[in-house]
Design an enzyme around this catalytic site. Structure first.
Site, short mmCIF file in Angstrom:
data_model
loop_
_atom_site.label_atom_id
_atom_site.label_comp_id
_atom_site.label_asym_id
_atom_site.label_seq_id
_atom_site.Cartn_x
_atom_site.Cartn_y
_atom_site.Cartn_z
N ASP A 14 40.93 37.36 38.87
CA ASP A 14 41.99 38.08 39.47
C ASP A 14 43.26 38.05 38.69
O ASP A 14 43.78 36.79 39.03
CB ASP A 14 42.12 38.39 40.75
CG ASP A 14 42.88 39.21 41.68
OD1 ASP A 14 43.57 39.97 40.86
OD2 ASP A 14 42.65 39.55 42.72
N GLY A 52 43.10 48.06 36.16
CA GLY A 52 43.22 48.94 35.27
C GLY A 52 44.15 48.84 34.13
O GLY A 52 44.24 49.83 33.36
N ASP A 71 44.09 48.23 44.60
CA ASP A 71 43.34 48.03 45.74
C ASP A 71 43.02 49.41 46.45
O ASP A 71 43.88 50.30 46.45
CB ASP A 71 43.90 47.15 46.85
CG ASP A 71 43.84 45.51 46.53
OD1 ASP A 71 43.52 45.40 45.23
OD2 ASP A 71 44.19 44.64 46.86
C1 GLA Z 1 43.98 41.41 45.06
C2 GLA Z 1 42.50 42.20 44.61
C3 GLA Z 1 41.87 42.09 45.73
C4 GLA Z 1 41.87 40.75 46.62
C5 GLA Z 1 42.88 40.01 46.79
C6 GLA Z 1 42.92 38.47 47.00
O1 GLA Z 1 44.60 42.21 45.77
O2 GLA Z 1 42.69 43.32 44.20
O3 GLA Z 1 40.49 42.67 45.77
O4 GLA Z 1 40.92 39.95 45.74
O5 GLA Z 1 43.82 40.13 45.56
O6 GLA Z 1 44.07 37.88 47.23
#
Ligand code: GLA
Length: 667
Positions: free
Chosen positions: A409, A452, A473
């Site tokens: 991430d 993306g 998200d």
């Molecule tokens: C981002 C990701 C989520 C999750 C959070 C965790 O927002 O897109 O899916 O993994 O971080 O902090």
């Protein structure tokens, strides 16, 4: 004729014709402006409804004409209003607001008791306001709606200017959208065995191998296999295959399962080579259920429940930790605060995770797989230890701990590259980790999470990813669910075995309120919306990760998550993402070609009312009668001539499989 004269005469007696030609009704006791209603109940695609201002908080203006009063909203917008027969007229001037700043296009609609009372037709930026005057006598329930004009919601700033009701009885009041009683479509699994899941599975030669044959039916059950490579062993009671992935090559085999009710078999292909995730990965991720409260015990319980609730029997296999399993420098929970790494730099789990190896052993003992999470930045999105400058060491640690899936991430990495430009900036951390994972003596599916940026779908596979989030998200707005699916369908060319567009998790059942610390509560989607959600994800060939609370799975949620025929659409070995065929009124179909020559077809009703949607076979490139199966209900609908039509609830879906009838066998 006589009657018409009579009506006109009565109209003249009790009211008058106004300049729009509509009949003015008996003098209403009062005029209630739309702005007097509770606008918090208005749903809209962007921003908040505004009183006497446009959505951009400017004076209301349509093609140069200013309006002092009214409601500024944004497509797609809906407000349900209870009239109880007390209102006589609704009047307004409608159009796209001048401050939209781009080419907006919308359709205004007024529906009374399910009937369209007014429709503006397509209205664009700079088009003069249209005047509405609708007779409401006798109407109980009203819907004010703004559609996006079929081209998405950009710049769709919509004004209900000078909108008001003439009221003679009960005052109009805004209400929640109609509730729907949950209805189960998925039949309960039969007691006889049924082998589900993908028909193809990828692994890398020489790496540890684990696969649980997803099978519904009563236990005890006995499993066997014909043609199993001799580096693998099948446990006949559990149906779990373990061992070492065989030498490079394709292995065709047959799974068999038997219990006191019957037998089943399924042809299967193990492809030992370079590519993992030959079908979209399926599992559970902790994020939207437990956020920063996740513990070892919760992950173990999720593994137990994946098996106990039958999710493992339809193909769910990864039990994945998300953020917050590591230490943070500062956190409200002292057990999550501690050193980032030990003396030799090995990343340290926090004290809620006493033994990672024991945790993955536990998950593997169910025949399931384990997933973990980190960031290429110094910290994760929630402020926990990230892998920056420890990438290879962390990947090795994860593999030694026994993890089979990594979500990577972006998070704080953004700060490191602030101001830098070019595609390589986005690609670099993922390319690096992709290369590291490929060298590990373990199959680790690589999930890119960078929302993306830089059109990740174009290069995600090239840098070693197996799936990549295509957007931020997801959240809990229905329109966003539809829009993410429509967007992903635009990137369908990049969806293929080993490479999947990821629209985010399946967010149904008890699930957190899209923010850290939100206590899980029941998702805001109606039952029909949840069927749409799952149908879209399967048609897209999306990774299927449930992210709700496994301890509170109810019968309805399970029926949405665990329909093997619906999941088979997702897991089809061709790996195609469906294409979109627009239907009337912003409704649409999605069509996915399947490996066996059939097509999966979803019909989606985005409207606020039930509607009959129809798809002619010619739109699918088919001629002659077709054999149709309803996949949610798992029933054959028989041979259907020319077209399929279904009556579909508000925001709901139908999902069918269409195939050419097989020629009758020779006598
Ligand atoms: C981002 C990701 C989520 C999750 C959070 C965790 O927002 O897109 O899916 O993994 O971080 O902090």
């Amino acid at each position: 004729m006589k009657n018409q004269i009579l009506v006109a005469a009565i109209a003249l007696m009790i009211g008058s014709f106004d300049n729009t030609g509509a009949i003015a009704t008996a003098a209403a006791a009062e005029t209630v402006p739309l702005t007097a209603l509770d606008l918090k109940l208005m749903h809209q695609g962007w921003g908040q409804p505004q009183v006497d201002r446009s959505i951009r908080e400017q004076p209301l203006a349509i093609a140069g004409r200013k309006f002092e009063h009214g409601v500024g909203t944004h497509a797609r917008s809906a407000l349900w209003i209870q009239l109880d027969g007390g209102s006589e007229r609704f009047r307004a001037h409608v159009g796209v607001d001048d401050a939209a700043g781009g080419p907006g296009s919308v359709v205004f609609r007024v529906l009374g008791d399910g009937r369209t009372l007014y429709e503006s037709g397509l209205m664009k930026t700079n088009q003069a306001a249209r005047e509405i005057d609708v007779d409401l006598r006798g109407i109980q329930s009203l819907l004010l709606q703004v559609d996006d004009g079929g081209d998405g919601v950009s710049y769709d700033h919509a004004n209900w200017a000078e909108a008001r009701f003439d009221v003679a009885g009960a005052r109009p009041r805004s209400i929640e959208a109609p509730r729907e009683t949950p209805y189960l479509l998925t039949p309960a699994p039969a007691p006889a065995p049924r082998i589900n899941g993908p028909t193809v599975y990828g692994c890398r030669p020489g790496n540890p191998f684990i696969y649980r044959i997803p099978t519904t039916g009563e236990r005890p059950m006995t499993f066997s296999a014909v043609g199993l490579p001799d580096t693998l062993r099948l446990d006949p009671q559990s149906g779990v295959v373990t061992g070492t992935a065989p030498a490079r090559g394709d292995y065709t085999l047959t799974w068999q399962a038997q219990n006191r009710h019957g037998k089943a078999s399924l042809k299967f292909r193990i492809r030992s080579g370079d590519t993992l995730a030959l079908t979209p990965p399926m599992g559970w991720n902790h994020w939207y259920a437990h956020y920063n409260n996740i513990t070892d015990a919760m992950a173990r319980q999720a593994a137990d429940l994946m098996v106990r609730h039958g999710l493992a029997d339809v193909g769910y296999q990864y039990v994945s930790l998300d953020d917050c399993w590591m230490n943070a420098a500062k956190h409200a929970d002292p057990l999550r605060v501690g050193p980032a790494r030990d003396a030799d730099g090995t990343i340290l789990p926090n004290r809620h995770f006493p033994d990672m190896r024991a945790l993955t052993d536990y998950i593997h003992s169910h025949g399931l797989k384990a997933g973990i999470y980190t960031s290429p930045g110094p910290t994760t999105c929630a402020g926990f230890t990230g892998s920056y400058q420890h990438e290879a060491q962390d990947a090795r640690t994860f593999a030694e701990w026994g993890f089979d899936f990594l979500k990577y991430d972006w998070c704080s990495y953004g700060r490191l590259v602030k101001g830098q430009t070019g595609l390589e900036v986005f690609q670099k951390p993922f390319r690096q980790m992709g290369g590291i994972l490929r060298q590990l003596p373990r199959d680790v599916v690589f999930n890119l999470c960078q929302y993306g940026m830089g059109n990740v779908w174009e290069w995600g596979a090239e840098v070693g990813g197996h799936c990549w989030r295509t957007a931020g998200d997801l959240g809990f707005e229905l329109d966003r669910v539809f829009d993410v699916a429509l967007k992903n369908a635009e990137h369908r060319a990049f969806s293929k075995p080993g490479a999947w567009n990821d629209p985010d998790y399946i967010q149904i059942g008890y699930i957190g309120a899209a923010r850290v610390g939100g206590e899980p509560r029941y998702c805001p989607f109606t039952p029909s919306e949840q069927y749409s959600f799952m149908s879209l994800w399967c048609l897209m060939a999306a990774p299927l990760f449930y992210s709700g609370d496994m301890t509170r799975l109810d019968e309805f949620t399970l029926n949405v998550l665990a329909n093997p025929e619906v999941i088979a659409v997702d897991q089809d070995p061709l790996g195609q993402c469906a294409r979109v065929l627009p239907l009337e009124d912003a409704n649409f179909a999605m069509v996915k070609d399947l490996e066996d020559g059939a097509q999966a077809v979803g019909l989606f009703n985005r409207g606020e009312m039930p509607a009959t949607l129809r798809i002619p076979w010619t739109m699918l490139g088919r001629t002659g009668p077709q054999h149709v199966r309803d996949l949610w209900r798992q029933t054959n609908l028989g041979l259907i001539e020319e077209a399929y039509a279904a009556h579909i609830p508000r925001h709901g879906a139908a999902l069918i499989r269409v195939e050419q009838p097989r020629p009758a066998p020779p006598r």
